[in-house]
Structures are given as structure tokens and as C-alpha cells.
Write a protein that holds these residues in place. Sequence first.
Motif, PDB file in Angstrom:
ATOM      1  N   GLU A 146       0.863  -1.190   0.000  1.00 29.86           N
ATOM      2  CA  GLU A 146       0.000   0.000   0.000  1.00 29.86           C
ATOM      3  C   GLU A 146       0.898   1.238   0.000  1.00 29.86           C
ATOM      4  O   GLU A 146       1.859   1.305   0.790  1.00 29.86           O
ATOM      5  CB  GLU A 146      -0.846  -0.017   1.287  1.00 29.86           C
ATOM      6  CG  GLU A 146      -1.730   1.189   1.495  1.00 29.86           C
ATOM      7  CD  GLU A 146      -3.127   1.022   0.890  1.00 29.86           C
ATOM      8  OE1 GLU A 146      -3.269   0.257  -0.079  1.00 29.86           O
ATOM      9  OE2 GLU A 146      -4.057   1.659   1.405  1.00 29.86           O
ATOM     10  N   PRO A 169      -6.530  -1.101  -8.695  1.00 34.00           N
ATOM     11  CA  PRO A 169      -5.710  -2.212  -8.229  1.00 34.00           C
ATOM     12  C   PRO A 169      -4.372  -2.253  -8.984  1.00 34.00           C
ATOM     13  O   PRO A 169      -4.306  -1.875 -10.140  1.00 34.00           O
ATOM     14  CB  PRO A 169      -6.564  -3.435  -8.560  1.00 34.00           C
ATOM     15  CG  PRO A 169      -7.982  -2.919  -8.621  1.00 34.00           C
ATOM     16  CD  PRO A 169      -7.872  -1.540  -9.149  1.00 34.00           C
ATOM     17  N   ASN A 175      -2.231  -4.836  -4.831  1.00 34.72           N
ATOM     18  CA  ASN A 175      -2.804  -3.987  -3.784  1.00 34.72           C
ATOM     19  C   ASN A 175      -3.970  -3.149  -4.328  1.00 34.72           C
ATOM     20  O   ASN A 175      -3.992  -2.773  -5.498  1.00 34.72           O
ATOM     21  CB  ASN A 175      -1.727  -3.041  -3.223  1.00 34.72           C
ATOM     22  CG  ASN A 175      -2.299  -2.140  -2.147  1.00 34.72           C
ATOM     23  OD1 ASN A 175      -2.873  -2.610  -1.167  1.00 34.72           O
ATOM     24  ND2 ASN A 175      -2.225  -0.836  -2.339  1.00 34.72           N
ATOM     25  N   SER A 178      -6.690   1.943  -0.148  1.00 36.95           N
ATOM     26  CA  SER A 178      -7.887   2.228   0.656  1.00 36.95           C
ATOM     27  C   SER A 178      -8.317   3.681   0.475  1.00 36.95           C
ATOM     28  O   SER A 178      -7.516   4.545   0.088  1.00 36.95           O
ATOM     29  CB  SER A 178      -7.583   1.979   2.135  1.00 36.95           C
ATOM     30  OG  SER A 178      -6.713   2.998   2.591  1.00 36.95           O
ATOM     31  N   VAL A 206     -11.538  -7.022  -8.216  1.00 37.16           N
ATOM     32  CA  VAL A 206     -11.257  -6.909  -6.776  1.00 37.16           C
ATOM     33  C   VAL A 206     -11.891  -8.094  -6.055  1.00 37.16           C
ATOM     34  O   VAL A 206     -12.868  -8.658  -6.536  1.00 37.16           O
ATOM     35  CB  VAL A 206     -11.768  -5.576  -6.167  1.00 37.16           C
ATOM     36  CG1 VAL A 206     -10.954  -4.396  -6.654  1.00 37.16           C
ATOM     37  CG2 VAL A 206     -13.234  -5.350  -6.472  1.00 37.16           C
ATOM     38  N   TYR A 207     -11.312  -8.440  -4.895  1.00 31.04           N
ATOM     39  CA  TYR A 207     -11.731  -9.653  -4.183  1.00 31.04           C
ATOM     40  C   TYR A 207     -12.157  -9.345  -2.747  1.00 31.04           C
ATOM     41  O   TYR A 207     -11.776  -8.318  -2.165  1.00 31.04           O
ATOM     42  CB  TYR A 207     -10.577 -10.667  -4.136  1.00 31.04           C
ATOM     43  CG  TYR A 207      -9.964 -10.905  -5.492  1.00 31.04           C
ATOM     44  CD1 TYR A 207     -10.655 -11.613  -6.471  1.00 31.04           C
ATOM     45  CD2 TYR A 207      -8.703 -10.399  -5.805  1.00 31.04           C
ATOM     46  CE1 TYR A 207     -10.107 -11.821  -7.736  1.00 31.04           C
ATOM     47  CE2 TYR A 207      -8.144 -10.604  -7.067  1.00 31.04           C
ATOM     48  CZ  TYR A 207      -8.853 -11.314  -8.025  1.00 31.04           C
ATOM     49  OH  TYR A 207      -8.317 -11.510  -9.260  1.00 31.04           O
ATOM     50  N   ASP A 208     -12.880 -10.317  -2.189  1.00 26.61           N
ATOM     51  CA  ASP A 208     -13.342 -10.244  -0.791  1.00 26.61           C
ATOM     52  C   ASP A 208     -14.035  -8.905  -0.547  1.00 26.61           C
ATOM     53  O   ASP A 208     -14.845  -8.488  -1.344  1.00 26.61           O
ATOM     54  CB  ASP A 208     -12.174 -10.470   0.189  1.00 26.61           C
ATOM     55  CG  ASP A 208     -11.531 -11.848  -0.021  1.00 26.61           C
ATOM     56  OD1 ASP A 208     -12.244 -12.761  -0.474  1.00 26.61           O
ATOM     57  OD2 ASP A 208     -10.335 -11.993   0.270  1.00 26.61           O
ATOM     58  N   ALA A 210     -12.563  -5.969  -0.553  1.00 21.81           N
ATOM     59  CA  ALA A 210     -11.829  -4.813  -1.120  1.00 21.81           C
ATOM     60  C   ALA A 210     -12.781  -4.013  -2.004  1.00 21.81           C
ATOM     61  O   ALA A 210     -13.627  -4.583  -2.689  1.00 21.81           O
ATOM     62  CB  ALA A 210     -10.644  -5.299  -1.948  1.00 21.81           C
ATOM     63  N   ASP A 293     -10.694 -15.501  -8.711  1.00 23.43           N
ATOM     64  CA  ASP A 293     -10.706 -15.649  -7.257  1.00 23.43           C
ATOM     65  C   ASP A 293     -10.449 -17.109  -6.854  1.00 23.43           C
ATOM     66  O   ASP A 293      -9.718 -17.383  -5.903  1.00 23.43           O
ATOM     67  CB  ASP A 293     -12.046 -15.148  -6.707  1.00 23.43           C
ATOM     68  CG  ASP A 293     -11.988 -14.928  -5.205  1.00 23.43           C
ATOM     69  OD1 ASP A 293     -10.862 -14.731  -4.694  1.00 23.43           O
ATOM     70  OD2 ASP A 293     -13.039 -14.966  -4.549  1.00 23.43           O
ATOM     71  N   ASN A 312      -1.787 -11.627   0.211  1.00 24.34           N
ATOM     72  CA  ASN A 312      -2.985 -11.974  -0.544  1.00 24.34           C
ATOM     73  C   ASN A 312      -3.393 -10.778  -1.414  1.00 24.34           C
ATOM     74  O   ASN A 312      -3.721  -9.725  -0.875  1.00 24.34           O
ATOM     75  CB  ASN A 312      -4.102 -12.289   0.460  1.00 24.34           C
ATOM     76  CG  ASN A 312      -5.132 -13.225  -0.127  1.00 24.34           C
ATOM     77  OD1 ASN A 312      -4.942 -13.753  -1.235  1.00 24.34           O
ATOM     78  ND2 ASN A 312      -6.226 -13.423   0.583  1.00 24.34           N
ATOM     79  N   LYS A 314      -5.489  -8.094  -3.241  1.00 20.18           N
ATOM     80  CA  LYS A 314      -6.896  -7.656  -3.075  1.00 20.18           C
ATOM     81  C   LYS A 314      -7.529  -7.368  -4.424  1.00 20.18           C
ATOM     82  O   LYS A 314      -8.732  -7.164  -4.511  1.00 20.18           O
ATOM     83  CB  LYS A 314      -6.929  -6.376  -2.231  1.00 20.18           C
ATOM     84  CG  LYS A 314      -6.464  -6.578  -0.798  1.00 20.18           C
ATOM     85  CD  LYS A 314      -6.658  -5.275  -0.035  1.00 20.18           C
ATOM     86  CE  LYS A 314      -5.473  -4.982   0.854  1.00 20.18           C
ATOM     87  NZ  LYS A 314      -5.271  -3.575   1.105  1.00 20.18           N
TER      88      LYS A 314
END
Length: 387
Positions: A146, A169, A175, A178, A206-208, A210, A293, A312, A314
Motif C-alpha cells: 500500500e 488495483p 494492492n 484504501s 477486486v476480491y473479498d 476490497a 478468485d 494476498n 486484493k
Amino acid sequence: MVHVSEREEQLPDQVIEKLIEIMVEHPDVLSLGPGEPDFPLPKPLVSEVKRLSNQANHYSPAGGLHELREAICRKVRRDNHIKASPHNIVVTCGAQEALLLSAACTLDVSEQILLPNPGFMGFLPCFELFNAGIRFYDLKEERAFEPDPDEIKKQVDSRKTKVILLNSPANPTGNVISKKVLEEIADIAVEYNLSIFSDEAYEKIVYDDAKHVSIGSLNGMADRVFTCQSFSKSFAMCGFRLGYVVAPDKVAEAIKKTHIYTSICAPTISQKLGIKALSLSSKYTQAMVKEYDKRRKVIVPRLNQMGLSTPNPKGAFYTFSNISHINTSSKRFAFDLLKKQKVAVIPGVDFGSEGEGYIRCSFAAKLQTIEKALDKIEKYLTYSESR
Ligand SMILES: Cc1ncc(COP(=O)(O)O)c(C=O)c1O
């Protein structure tokens, strides 16, 4: 005798080019190298290309077809919360040309741009072509790559720095910046009166939990931010060379004018296809993201189990793994792995000095290829350690 310009001579040779050559010559190589989706064009776009084949033999206006710019405007208002009008949009040959045109219209010789290190290999040469001054802000594994606003601020030279480039991303690190960090960077831009080039080519991947936030949507940023977007990754349209920049009022016209001298316009057939792409349901992009993913959930734990520390990702479709405990350079590691196990990965140093000690693996490859490649990387590591 033909003369090669000094500027051209100075452009870096990239290992990725050599690797691609080797991969083409040796189809048995398992490749975790590519930076493009391994999916075909979404089906409705395939039929649209056929329909368009005889309708796109003319140039478009330099800024792009009006219908496409209107569709892009609706998209950036809805998805990116950027309050743009069609006159802010310039349709380009991909995000890469969007960056190049932004640079041509904002950076005079020796004026500085701050780039992420490690960062996408297309960044540095693109700005060197304009004899811009280059400074880097380092991205660290401890922060999952980040950007650190304090580090960015440290690199700003109040007399020379004009632009901060952000990529989220991110390629190669995965990354996703944020909102809080973006706000802090926006404050720096205001304090030092800087522009921001925001490369959001991977915005949809983007995953999860994020969340992709466009810095151009933050208060007071409309006059500073050049949002560079792409159809390449969201719609598996790399070969159509289509992207766009959402530019501040003051420079949008200059970018259009400059576009006439680079490529005149983005390919008309691609622009018409772009109109169709933006009308599609998001399920086509989401299906690709779901597949990435699945692969991410395989590749990240395996690399970590092998002792290669790998945050991991994002977003995007890359892992960036630490190989610094192995007594070799990232280039030697990549070539030795290719020679001994026929697996292609990209040496981290190709993304800048801070990428040394890392390798990038792309999971824009079939799961079976990824699994086989991981087995071979493990074998390679076991063999290297036993020597
Ligand atoms: C971060 C980043 N920006 C821009 C590009 C180029 O995208 P386009 O195909 O839209 O020119 C790439 C391609 O891999 C990329 O990784």
C-alpha cells in the motif's frame, strides 16, 4: 547508416519480451507470465464484432465517438462517482495511451512525476519519452504494498514535482489502495498543487471486501485527476486497444488535439464494440473475477507454504512473492526456473529496483496450468535448497 535515437536506445530492455519469445518457441512452457485475461471475448461482443465488420472503416473524432463518450460518462458517474461530462472524456488506444497523452499535455521537460516502485513496467519508459523527471515512492511488503502517504510527501520536490501516479488495483502487487490513503494523497496533491494520474485499468477485478475507489471522485479532485481506464481487463478486450481518460476541463481539449498526432483516434470498430460492452450486464466481468478468485485461493496459500512470502492480492490477477532468502537475483531465478522446470514467471526487478527479491506470477492462466506450474516451482525450490 540508420541512426537509432538516444532516447530509444535508453528505453529499458524488458525480460518479459525475452520470456514471451521463449514461450512462443516452446509451447510446452507453463506460463504464469501474461498480463492479460485468458478468457475469450464475452459472447455478445463476438456477435457484435461480426455485425460491425463492415461499419467501421472511417476515422472517428479524435476524442472518440460521441455515443461512446456519453456511455462512458454514464459509467463513470454510476461506477466511479466521478462527475464528468462527455467533453472530459477522450477515448484512447488503451489505458497506456491515456497515460501517454496525459503526460504529453501536462509535463514539460524535467518536470517531475512520482511513480510507484515496484510499478507496472509500462510507466517509466512512457514518461521518459517526454524527458520528464522521474522520482519513485517505494512500496513495501510490510504494508502489503500500500502506498505510504508520508513516503510520497517525502519525495515531493515543491519546485519540480507536478504529478503523482497511482495504480489501484496494482500491477504487479495486487494492492487496492484504501479510501483513507487516497484521501491523504489527495491532501498532498492539494497542498503542493499536483495533478494525479490514476491508472485504474483493473478497477473491476477486486476480491473479498476490497472496494475500488476512484480518487477522482473525492472532493476537490475533479480539476487535478486524470482517471485512466481500460476495456482490456474488464471485458477481455486487450487486442482491441480501447481505453479512455477522464480529464480535467482545462486539459481535455489539449489531449484531444495531441491524440491527432499519436494515433488520430482509437480504432472505430473497437469504439463501437465499447458501446456494446458498456451496455452488458456486469455478469460477464463478474464471471471472470469469480474464476480469478478461485485461482487466487489456490496459488496464494501454495506459494506461502513453499516459503515464498506472498501477500494476498486484493485486486488484479497477480501474486508478488518474496524470494529474497534464496541466494540469487530475481532475473536469474526466473531464467533458471524456465530452463530447469519450464515455468515462466516475471522477475520483480522488471518492475523497478524495489521489485528485486520478488517474482510476479499471473493467475490469468487455467487452474490446471497454475497447479502444474506450482508443483514445478516447489520441485525447483526443493532442489535449490538441497544443493
Ligand atoms: C497497470 C496497467 N496499466 C495499463 C496497462 C495497459 O492497459 P491497456 O491495454 O488498456 O493499454 C496495463 C497492462 O497490463 C497495466 O497492467
